[in-house]
Design a protein around this motif. Structure first.
Motif, PDB file in Angstrom:
ATOM      1  N   LYS A  58      38.700 -41.894  26.765  1.00 58.11           N
ATOM      2  CA  LYS A  58      39.307 -41.241  27.918  1.00 58.11           C
ATOM      3  C   LYS A  58      40.129 -40.005  27.548  1.00 58.11           C
ATOM      4  N   GLY A  59      40.148 -39.648  26.279  1.00 55.56           N
ATOM      5  CA  GLY A  59      40.965 -38.513  25.866  1.00 55.56           C
ATOM      6  C   GLY A  59      40.238 -37.186  25.987  1.00 55.56           C
ATOM      7  N   ASP A  60      40.830 -36.183  25.358  1.00 49.52           N
ATOM      8  CA  ASP A  60      40.240 -34.844  25.343  1.00 49.52           C
ATOM      9  C   ASP A  60      38.985 -34.862  24.470  1.00 49.52           C
ATOM     10  N   PRO A  61      37.835 -34.430  24.980  1.00 45.22           N
ATOM     11  CA  PRO A  61      36.604 -34.439  24.164  1.00 45.22           C
ATOM     12  C   PRO A  61      36.751 -33.651  22.859  1.00 45.22           C
ATOM     13  N   GLU A  62      37.580 -32.604  22.874  1.00 46.76           N
ATOM     14  CA  GLU A  62      37.753 -31.801  21.664  1.00 46.76           C
ATOM     15  C   GLU A  62      38.487 -32.590  20.573  1.00 46.76           C
ATOM     16  N   ALA A  63      39.294 -33.570  20.990  1.00 44.66           N
ATOM     17  CA  ALA A  63      40.057 -34.372  20.032  1.00 44.66           C
ATOM     18  C   ALA A  63      39.380 -35.706  19.734  1.00 44.66           C
ATOM     19  N   PHE A  64      38.108 -35.831  20.120  1.00 48.27           N
ATOM     20  CA  PHE A  64      37.407 -37.116  19.947  1.00 48.27           C
ATOM     21  C   PHE A  64      37.233 -37.463  18.468  1.00 48.27           C
ATOM     22  N   THR A  65      37.481 -38.720  18.149  1.00 49.55           N
ATOM     23  CA  THR A  65      37.189 -39.260  16.814  1.00 49.55           C
ATOM     24  C   THR A  65      36.451 -40.584  16.989  1.00 49.55           C
ATOM     25  N   PHE A  66      35.633 -40.915  16.024  1.00 45.41           N
ATOM     26  CA  PHE A  66      34.873 -42.162  16.117  1.00 45.41           C
ATOM     27  C   PHE A  66      35.804 -43.356  15.963  1.00 45.41           C
ATOM     28  N   SER A  67      35.508 -44.400  16.723  1.00 45.19           N
ATOM     29  CA  SER A  67      36.278 -45.640  16.655  1.00 45.19           C
ATOM     30  C   SER A  67      35.386 -46.793  17.083  1.00 45.19           C
ATOM     31  N   THR A  68      35.637 -47.960  16.531  1.00 45.44           N
ATOM     32  CA  THR A  68      34.889 -49.143  16.944  1.00 45.44           C
ATOM     33  C   THR A  68      35.439 -49.737  18.234  1.00 45.44           C
ATOM     34  N   GLU A  69      36.500 -49.115  18.759  1.00 47.70           N
ATOM     35  CA  GLU A  69      37.167 -49.661  19.945  1.00 47.70           C
ATOM     36  C   GLU A  69      36.561 -49.149  21.247  1.00 47.70           C
ATOM     37  N   TYR A  70      35.842 -48.039  21.217  1.00 43.19           N
ATOM     38  CA  TYR A  70      35.267 -47.489  22.447  1.00 43.19           C
ATOM     39  C   TYR A  70      33.892 -46.882  22.159  1.00 43.19           C
ATOM     40  N   TRP A  71      33.128 -46.717  23.271  1.00 45.41           N
ATOM     41  CA  TRP A  71      31.767 -46.165  23.164  1.00 45.41           C
ATOM     42  C   TRP A  71      31.840 -44.687  22.817  1.00 45.41           C
ATOM     43  N   PRO A  72      31.017 -44.200  21.902  1.00 46.43           N
ATOM     44  CA  PRO A  72      31.132 -42.790  21.490  1.00 46.43           C
ATOM     45  C   PRO A  72      30.536 -41.821  22.513  1.00 46.43           C
ATOM     46  N   ILE A  73      30.969 -40.572  22.424  1.00 44.73           N
ATOM     47  CA  ILE A  73      30.341 -39.499  23.202  1.00 44.73           C
ATOM     48  C   ILE A  73      29.046 -39.115  22.474  1.00 44.73           C
ATOM     49  N   PRO A  74      27.880 -39.217  23.154  1.00 48.34           N
ATOM     50  CA  PRO A  74      26.600 -39.028  22.444  1.00 48.34           C
ATOM     51  C   PRO A  74      26.489 -37.715  21.674  1.00 48.34           C
ATOM     52  N   GLU A  75      26.945 -36.608  22.284  1.00 48.12           N
ATOM     53  CA  GLU A  75      26.765 -35.326  21.581  1.00 48.12           C
ATOM     54  C   GLU A  75      27.640 -35.206  20.345  1.00 48.12           C
ATOM     55  N   LYS A  76      28.632 -36.095  20.209  1.00 44.27           N
ATOM     56  CA  LYS A  76      29.432 -36.111  18.990  1.00 44.27           C
ATOM     57  C   LYS A  76      28.727 -36.884  17.873  1.00 44.27           C
ATOM     58  N   VAL A  77      27.829 -37.779  18.267  1.00 36.43           N
ATOM     59  CA  VAL A  77      27.083 -38.571  17.280  1.00 36.43           C
ATOM     60  C   VAL A  77      25.887 -37.776  16.762  1.00 36.43           C
ATOM     61  N   TYR A  78      25.141 -37.195  17.704  1.00 35.92           N
ATOM     62  CA  TYR A  78      23.894 -36.514  17.344  1.00 35.92           C
ATOM     63  C   TYR A  78      24.123 -35.000  17.345  1.00 35.92           C
ATOM     64  N   GLU A  79      24.845 -34.535  16.372  1.00 41.61           N
ATOM     65  CA  GLU A  79      25.142 -33.099  16.294  1.00 41.61           C
ATOM     66  C   GLU A  79      24.710 -32.495  14.965  1.00 41.61           C
ATOM     67  N   ALA A  80      23.992 -33.263  14.162  1.00 42.88           N
ATOM     68  CA  ALA A  80      23.536 -32.768  12.859  1.00 42.88           C
ATOM     69  C   ALA A  80      22.160 -32.125  12.983  1.00 42.88           C
ATOM     70  N   PHE A  81      21.903 -31.202  12.074  1.00 40.43           N
ATOM     71  CA  PHE A  81      20.603 -30.518  12.031  1.00 40.43           C
ATOM     72  C   PHE A  81      20.213 -30.348  10.561  1.00 40.43           C
ATOM     73  N   PRO A  82      18.956 -30.608  10.206  1.00 40.05           N
ATOM     74  CA  PRO A  82      18.548 -30.484   8.799  1.00 40.05           C
ATOM     75  C   PRO A  82      18.839 -29.098   8.233  1.00 40.05           C
ATOM     76  N   GLY A  83      19.488 -29.063   7.081  1.00 41.90           N
ATOM     77  CA  GLY A  83      19.788 -27.792   6.425  1.00 41.90           C
ATOM     78  C   GLY A  83      21.044 -27.128   6.917  1.00 41.90           C
ATOM     79  N   LEU A  84      21.713 -27.709   7.918  1.00 41.41           N
ATOM     80  CA  LEU A  84      22.934 -27.101   8.468  1.00 41.41           C
ATOM     81  C   LEU A  84      24.085 -28.094   8.332  1.00 41.41           C
ATOM     82  N   HIS A  85      24.366 -28.485   7.131  1.00 39.31           N
ATOM     83  CA  HIS A  85      25.429 -29.456   6.896  1.00 39.31           C
ATOM     84  C   HIS A  85      26.795 -28.877   7.283  1.00 39.31           C
ATOM     85  N   GLY A  86      27.533 -29.631   8.079  1.00 44.34           N
ATOM     86  CA  GLY A  86      28.859 -29.186   8.496  1.00 44.34           C
ATOM     87  C   GLY A  86      28.856 -28.343   9.749  1.00 44.34           C
ATOM     88  N   VAL A  87      27.677 -27.967  10.237  1.00 42.42           N
ATOM     89  CA  VAL A  87      27.573 -27.153  11.457  1.00 42.42           C
ATOM     90  C   VAL A  87      27.365 -28.080  12.655  1.00 42.42           C
TER      91      VAL A  87
END
Length: 254
Positions: A58-87
């Motif tokens: 329920k917090g600010d999406p920009e301040a989202f961090t992963f936790s086992t206590e709540y369901w994650p925001i999907p775009e925060k989970v699937y944001e990786a791209f091959p060859g673009l580590h850290g982007v």
């Protein structure tokens, strides 16, 4: 006096007259796809129930961090791209996967259309592109699974059961069926089961497409005088693509 009933065999379907203008093979394929649709519907409904029964962030999406206590925001989970580590590239890769699968459905349509024109070369060409599209999607899904299992650079602190022992404040990296860095364990379990079940369908479809491809290349369907097998496998392939649209919507967008 005995009477004899006259039966007009043309009004019955004994395999010779197709109901709904569909052959026996096509009708069985539709029955199979209908049963499969019920299976996927059950999985997605289960996902929806678990998704909305779990606590949400329920917090600010920009301040989202992963936790086992709540369901994650999907775009925060699937944001990786091959060859673009850290982007941060939210849903870019899964968007590419979706585009590849839909494009393979277009090439399948062209293969079916070529079959209607009895164009052997056209069928072989477009079936080959459909197979390539299927392999490309499976390769992307394998990378996505690998990244999901491997996890991110920053561990999530949570309570887990490891080797039968309850462990508190454990550093969780990656995801499997026992614990999950990105959220509740049910999130990872559903990800593996639903996307894995769909991936199995794609894999099966690619194998069937390869068989149809070689049969078409060898002239089997040309000798039969029709390319109905291409139509039947095309129905299956379009169904797999359609299911992915729902999986994408439920799992990655909501």
């Amino acid at each position: 006096m005995a009477t004899t009933a006259t039966v007009n065999k043309k009004s019955l379907w004994g395999g010779g007259i197709a109901p709904f203008k569909a052959s026996y093979g096509k009708l069985m394929m539709w029955f199979f796809l209908l049963s499969d649709a019920f299976t996927f519907s059950g999985l997605l409904i289960t996902y929806a129930f678990l998704r909305w029964s779990a606590p949400a962030y329920k917090g600010d999406p920009e301040a989202f961090t992963f936790s086992t206590e709540y369901w994650p925001i999907p775009e925060k989970v699937y944001e990786a791209f091959p060859g673009l580590h850290g982007v941060e590239a939210p849903l870019y890769f899964v968007g590419l996967m979706t585009f590849i699968l839909i494009l393979s459905s277009v090439t399948m349509v062209l293969a079916v259309e070529a079959g209607h024109r009895m164009d052997k070369k056209g069928v072989v060409k477009w079936m080959l592109w459909t197979i390539i599209g299927g392999f490309a999607f499976l390769s992307c899904q394998a990378w996505e699974w690998s990244h999901f299992i491997h996890g991110t650079d920053v561990a999530t602190i949570g309570d887990v059961v490891k080797n039968g022992i309850w462990m508190e404040n454990y550093e969780i990296i990656g995801a499997n069926l026992n614990f999950n860095q990105y959220g509740p364990p049910a999130f990872a379990a559903l990800f593996f089961f639903i996307t894995g079940f769909h991936g199995f369908h794609v894999f099966s479809g690619v194998l069937i497409n390869i068989i149809i491809f070689f049969n078409a290349a060898n002239g089997m369907y040309e000798r039969r005088g029709h390319y109905e097998m291409v139509e039947k496998v095309g129905l299956y392939w379009h169904f797999v693509d359609l299911v992915w649209v729902f999986v994408f919507t439920f799992f990655y967008l909501i």
